[in-house]
Design a protein around this motif. Structure first.
Motif, short mmCIF file in Angstrom:
data_model
loop_
_atom_site.label_atom_id
_atom_site.label_comp_id
_atom_site.label_asym_id
_atom_site.label_seq_id
_atom_site.Cartn_x
_atom_site.Cartn_y
_atom_site.Cartn_z
N PHE A 93 43.16 -187.94 54.95
CA PHE A 93 43.87 -187.01 55.40
C PHE A 93 43.49 -185.53 54.84
CE2 PHE A 93 48.23 -184.65 55.42
CZ PHE A 93 48.31 -184.52 56.63
N ASN A 94 43.20 -184.63 55.78
CA ASN A 94 43.18 -183.05 55.32
C ASN A 94 44.20 -182.47 55.65
OD1 ASN A 94 42.48 -180.39 55.59
ND2 ASN A 94 40.39 -181.19 55.74
N PRO A 95 45.23 -181.99 54.62
CA PRO A 95 46.41 -181.34 54.89
C PRO A 95 46.17 -179.99 55.51
CG PRO A 95 45.86 -181.38 52.42
CD PRO A 95 44.96 -182.10 53.16
N ALA A 96 45.25 -179.35 55.22
CA ALA A 96 44.97 -177.87 55.99
C ALA A 96 44.58 -178.13 57.33
CB ALA A 96 43.80 -177.12 54.99
N GLN A 97 43.93 -179.07 57.50
CA GLN A 97 43.40 -179.27 58.87
C GLN A 97 44.82 -179.82 59.83
OE1 GLN A 97 40.80 -182.89 59.94
NE2 GLN A 97 39.55 -181.13 60.57
N PHE A 98 45.54 -180.57 59.17
CA PHE A 98 46.72 -180.88 59.90
C PHE A 98 47.81 -179.99 60.27
CE2 PHE A 98 50.99 -182.64 59.69
CZ PHE A 98 51.07 -183.78 60.79
N LEU A 99 47.94 -179.15 59.15
CA LEU A 99 48.76 -177.92 59.45
C LEU A 99 48.33 -176.90 60.36
CD1 LEU A 99 50.05 -177.41 55.74
CD2 LEU A 99 51.41 -178.02 57.66
N GLY A 151 60.76 -195.05 58.32
CA GLY A 151 60.20 -193.80 59.13
C GLY A 151 60.53 -192.75 58.09
N ARG A 152 61.65 -192.61 57.19
CA ARG A 152 61.92 -191.49 56.39
C ARG A 152 60.82 -191.66 55.17
NH1 ARG A 152 67.28 -192.11 54.11
NH2 ARG A 152 66.69 -193.67 52.92
N ASN A 153 60.54 -192.88 54.92
CA ASN A 153 59.42 -192.88 53.98
C ASN A 153 58.05 -192.63 54.27
OD1 ASN A 153 58.24 -196.12 52.19
ND2 ASN A 153 58.08 -194.13 51.39
N GLN A 154 58.02 -192.47 55.41
CA GLN A 154 56.36 -192.02 56.01
C GLN A 154 56.74 -190.66 56.05
OE1 GLN A 154 55.87 -193.08 60.13
NE2 GLN A 154 53.93 -192.07 60.45
N MET A 155 57.71 -189.87 56.45
CA MET A 155 57.78 -188.30 56.42
C MET A 155 57.54 -187.93 54.80
SD MET A 155 60.63 -185.81 57.84
CE MET A 155 61.82 -185.90 56.28
N GLN A 156 58.38 -188.36 54.02
CA GLN A 156 58.30 -187.97 52.69
C GLN A 156 56.76 -188.34 52.13
OE1 GLN A 156 61.17 -190.73 51.11
NE2 GLN A 156 62.84 -189.12 51.27
N SER A 157 56.03 -189.22 52.58
CA SER A 157 54.73 -189.46 52.16
C SER A 157 53.88 -188.36 52.64
CB SER A 157 54.05 -190.77 52.94
OG SER A 157 52.74 -190.57 52.85
N MET A 158 54.10 -187.63 53.95
CA MET A 158 53.54 -186.76 54.55
C MET A 158 53.76 -185.23 53.98
SD MET A 158 53.32 -185.51 58.66
CE MET A 158 52.18 -186.92 59.01
N ILE A 159 55.08 -185.22 53.43
CA ILE A 159 55.19 -183.87 52.53
C ILE A 159 54.35 -183.93 51.32
CG2 ILE A 159 57.22 -182.89 51.35
CD1 ILE A 159 58.94 -183.81 53.49
N CYS A 160 54.32 -184.84 50.75
CA CYS A 160 53.81 -185.00 49.55
C CYS A 160 52.33 -184.60 49.66
CB CYS A 160 53.68 -186.49 48.90
SG CYS A 160 55.56 -186.81 48.01
N LEU A 161 51.60 -185.26 50.80
CA LEU A 161 49.96 -184.86 51.04
C LEU A 161 50.03 -183.70 51.47
CD1 LEU A 161 49.45 -188.31 53.09
CD2 LEU A 161 48.72 -187.78 51.10
N LEU A 162 51.05 -183.00 52.22
CA LEU A 162 51.01 -181.57 52.59
C LEU A 162 51.27 -180.66 51.37
CD1 LEU A 162 52.51 -181.83 56.03
CD2 LEU A 162 50.24 -181.59 55.74
N SER A 163 51.82 -181.21 50.45
CA SER A 163 52.06 -180.35 49.20
C SER A 163 50.90 -179.63 48.61
CB SER A 163 52.97 -181.14 48.26
OG SER A 163 51.81 -181.85 47.40
N LEU A 220 47.17 -190.50 61.95
CA LEU A 220 48.00 -189.69 62.58
C LEU A 220 47.08 -188.55 62.70
CD1 LEU A 220 50.70 -189.24 64.41
CD2 LEU A 220 51.72 -188.15 62.21
N LEU A 221 46.41 -187.90 61.86
CA LEU A 221 45.69 -186.69 62.09
C LEU A 221 44.56 -187.25 62.92
CD1 LEU A 221 44.61 -183.97 61.49
CD2 LEU A 221 43.85 -184.86 59.06
#
Length: 444
Positions: free
Chosen positions: A135-141, A157-169, A418-419
């Motif tokens: 996963f490339n957070p800059a590319q995703f955003l 599903g919430r677990n998945q979203m929190q994972s994504m927030i951490c990756l994008l951080s 997802l990306l």
């Protein structure tokens, strides 16, 4: 040193003198690069997406003599099944920690609560016939600039979203723009990218009530599911979203009473007199069917619906409330376990209902995509919190958690998928545009 030299040139940290011609050209170029993105952001975005597509070695770059409308063709990467493969070591992981990310739910914060091993964080998924980039957070955003995404489902599903927030951080943290105090319905916004992410709590996907007349056979409550009625808590909210991640599973293992046409038609392990036990699979199929019907009936929704498939639990030596646990410390190989029994049945129900919904949605101009995490997570019995989601001496009744996923952990790979699927979507759109151009040329 180069950056220091440029800073000195731009901010006058050298003695005044007549600027050389190269200096003037450099300043002009920098100003142009600064001004153009401000006034023409779409140009920069399109350049970024083009770079993303052509950076894949399987996607041919257009030759210098190619005409402006020429586009990349379908590649073998698009035809690769990214969900069939093995877990391989990834010593570079994890890409965040429980100390660098505040979005980790306490019960999935395994390192905080003393999990002694760390190898469960150091794996990545390798498809059999292609590569899956991390996963490339800059590319995703950048790809989702100006877009919105909703996670519709239960706590996984919430677990998945929190994972994504951490990756994008690693790029940016969002701000809370929720319209309600209810923590089941949260909205986050990445202001630099105008990207909104939301979660809608709906563990059964359909209208549900928790009955008051009994605690149910397992003492966890007896739920009333109105299998033919939309859950308006989310179905009235998703018109505005560009992407939906739809999922459900573990709540269907609880005792439930099924209603259709406002009448009881059966149940799952309710032990009520004169109510036939139709099993989990009956309610599961009807719930997904109704959820898809809700999406396909929306007049203004034009987004893409990603159906995330069932991620099974890994309880061993007992079920969740009878001492079951998950203590393994490494993944399975694909030939060491297989999906079977009820888990296989629930997975196949999702696939069957997805195919029907996708066919119906296509007629209405809607897109469905399958985010198939079932086999991927089947192989990761080591990724759950187990007893490491709370302090061992807490004076509360807490069960071993073999349903949710540690953060960091295997669920981070769902963002890899997802990306990659979002990039594939761009390739499909490019291919479709190419076909339309080719058809127009032939007709002329």
């Amino acid at each position: 040193m180069k950056h220091q030299a440029i800073d000195e040139l731009l901010f006058g940290k050298i003695r005044p003198q007549k600027p050389p011609k190269k200096f003037v050209l450099l300043v002009c170029a920098l100003l142009l690069l600064t001004i153009i993105p401000l006034y023409y952001p779409s140009i920069c975005r399109s350049l970024f997406v083009s770079k993303t597509i052509y950076s894949n070695p399987l996607v041919p770059s257009p030759s210098s003599s190619a005409q402006e409308e020429d586009l990349p063709s379908i590649t073998s990467n698009l035809k690769c099944d990214i969900f069939t493969g093995e877990w391989v070591p990834n010593p570079e992981a994890p890409y965040y920690t429980n100390k660098t990310c505040w979005a980790i739910h306490e019960h999935q914060n395994c390192m905080k609560y003393g999990r002694p091993d760390t190898e469960f964080m150091k794996w990545k998924w390798k498809p059999d016939d292609c590569e899956l980039p991390v996963f490339n957070p800059a590319q995703f955003l950048e790809l989702l600039r100006g877009k919105s995404m909703a996670f519709v489902g239960d706590s996984v599903g919430r677990n998945q979203m929190q994972s994504m927030i951490c990756l994008l951080s690693r790029v940016e943290y969002p701000i809370d723009v929720s319209t309600t105090e209810d923590q089941r319905f949260i909205r986050w916004k990445y202001t630099s990218y105008n990207f909104t992410m939301a979660t809608f709590w709906t563990p059964h996907l359909v209208k549900t009530k928790e009955a008051t007349y009994t605690d149910g056979p397992t003492k966890t409550g007896l739920f009333e599911l109105y299998l033919d009625e939309f859950d308006e808590a989310w179905t009235t909210q998703i018109n505005e979203f560009d992407y939906i991640i739809l999922s459900a599973g573990h709540w269907f293992f609880r005792p439930m009473v099924y209603y259709e046409n406002r009448k009881i038609t059966g149940c799952n392990y309710c032990l009520l007199d004169n109510v036939p036990d139709l099993g989990k699979h009956y309610g599961y199929r009807k719930a997904f069917r109704t959820a898809f019907k809700a999406i396909n009936s929306l007049e203004n929704y034009k987004g893409i619906t990603y159906v995330r498939t069932f991620a099974q639990s890994h309880f061993e030596n007992g079920i969740w409330n009878e001492g079951g646990n998950c203590l393994r410390t490494k993944p399975y190989k694909s030939n060491e376990t297989r999906l079977e029994g009820l888990n296989l049945e629930l997975y196949m129900i999702q696939i069957e209902e997805y195919r029907k919904a996708e066919k119906e949605g296509r007629r209405n101009g809607l897109k469905y995509r399958l985010l198939d995490t079932t086999q991927v997570t089947l192989l990761r019995p080591d990724g759950h919190p187990s007893r490491y989601g709370h302090w061992p001496n807490e004076n509360v009744t807490l069960y071993n958690d073999c349903v949710h996923w540690c953060l960091p952990g295997p669920i981070d790979t769902w963002s890899d998928f997802l990306l990659e699927m979002l990039k594939m979507e761009g390739m499909r759109s490019a291919e479709e545009k190419k076909r339309l151009i080719s058809r127009d040329r032939r007709s002329n």
